[in-house]
Design an enzyme around this catalytic site. Structure first.
Site, mmCIF file in Angstrom:
data_model
loop_
_atom_site.group_PDB
_atom_site.id
_atom_site.type_symbol
_atom_site.label_atom_id
_atom_site.label_comp_id
_atom_site.label_asym_id
_atom_site.label_seq_id
_atom_site.Cartn_x
_atom_site.Cartn_y
_atom_site.Cartn_z
ATOM 1 N N HIS A 54 18.868 -14.953 38.337
ATOM 2 C CA HIS A 54 17.918 -14.464 39.337
ATOM 3 C C HIS A 54 16.811 -13.685 38.632
ATOM 4 O O HIS A 54 17.019 -13.121 37.548
ATOM 5 C CB HIS A 54 18.619 -13.537 40.331
ATOM 6 N N GLU A 56 15.554 -10.738 39.223
ATOM 7 C CA GLU A 56 15.861 -9.326 38.980
ATOM 8 C C GLU A 56 16.823 -9.148 37.809
ATOM 9 O O GLU A 56 16.646 -8.243 36.989
ATOM 10 C CB GLU A 56 16.485 -8.682 40.237
#
Length: 159
Positions: A54, A56
């Protein structure tokens, strides 16, 4: 603060567009420390065949390496889409001070939509959260991505 938040969200949007170009869900992220971007990330789950890839998580990993510490105190994370439960957990684990979100994710968001893991009083750390920065731009990028995906699927089924 609003101008600064918009400036860095535009950088997160640039990252999201890199994901879009790879036919990945267009989510982008940057982490800022002392007024400078110290890391960037974008969604690469399909490309890397990795459920942890992901935006993040990638940005947090790079920021920790850059600062030489797992603690990202004094940092702000800018992300185009509300973090999922995994990313919200990683944000709290990294002791991120602040999170700035473009658009919310009513189906899987864990910064206020489904849950708010970033501000659970019983955890030893909470992050300040700002929502809706460049919301329309972030939302439109997601909508156009999924619109194109549906059109491609229809063409395949019709072929």
């Amino acid at each position: 603060m609003k101008d600064t938040d918009e400036k860095y969200m535009k950088e997160a949007l640039k990252q999201a567009k890199k994901a879009y170009a790879l036919e990945e869900t267009p989510i982008g992220c940057v982490i800022v420390h002392e007024g400078k971007i110290i890391s960037r990330g974008y969604n690469r789950r399909n490309t890397d065949k990795n459920p942890l890839a992901h935006a993040e998580i990638t940005a947090i990993r790079k920021a920790s390496k850059k600062l030489g510490d797992w603690r990202l105190e004094g940092c702000t994370l800018y992300v185009t889409l509300e973090p999922c439960q995994m990313c919200a957990g990683a944000i709290i684990q990294s002791r991120m001070d602040r999170v700035v979100i473009g658009c919310m994710n009513p189906k899987a968001g864990c910064a206020g939509s489904v849950l708010n893991l970033l501000q659970v009083d019983r955890f030893n750390h909470q992050a300040d959260v700002t929502r809706g920065v460049l919301e329309e731009k972030c939302s439109e990028l997601m909508k156009s991505f999924f619109r194109e995906l549906r059109e491609k699927k229809k063409k395949k089924e019709g072929a």
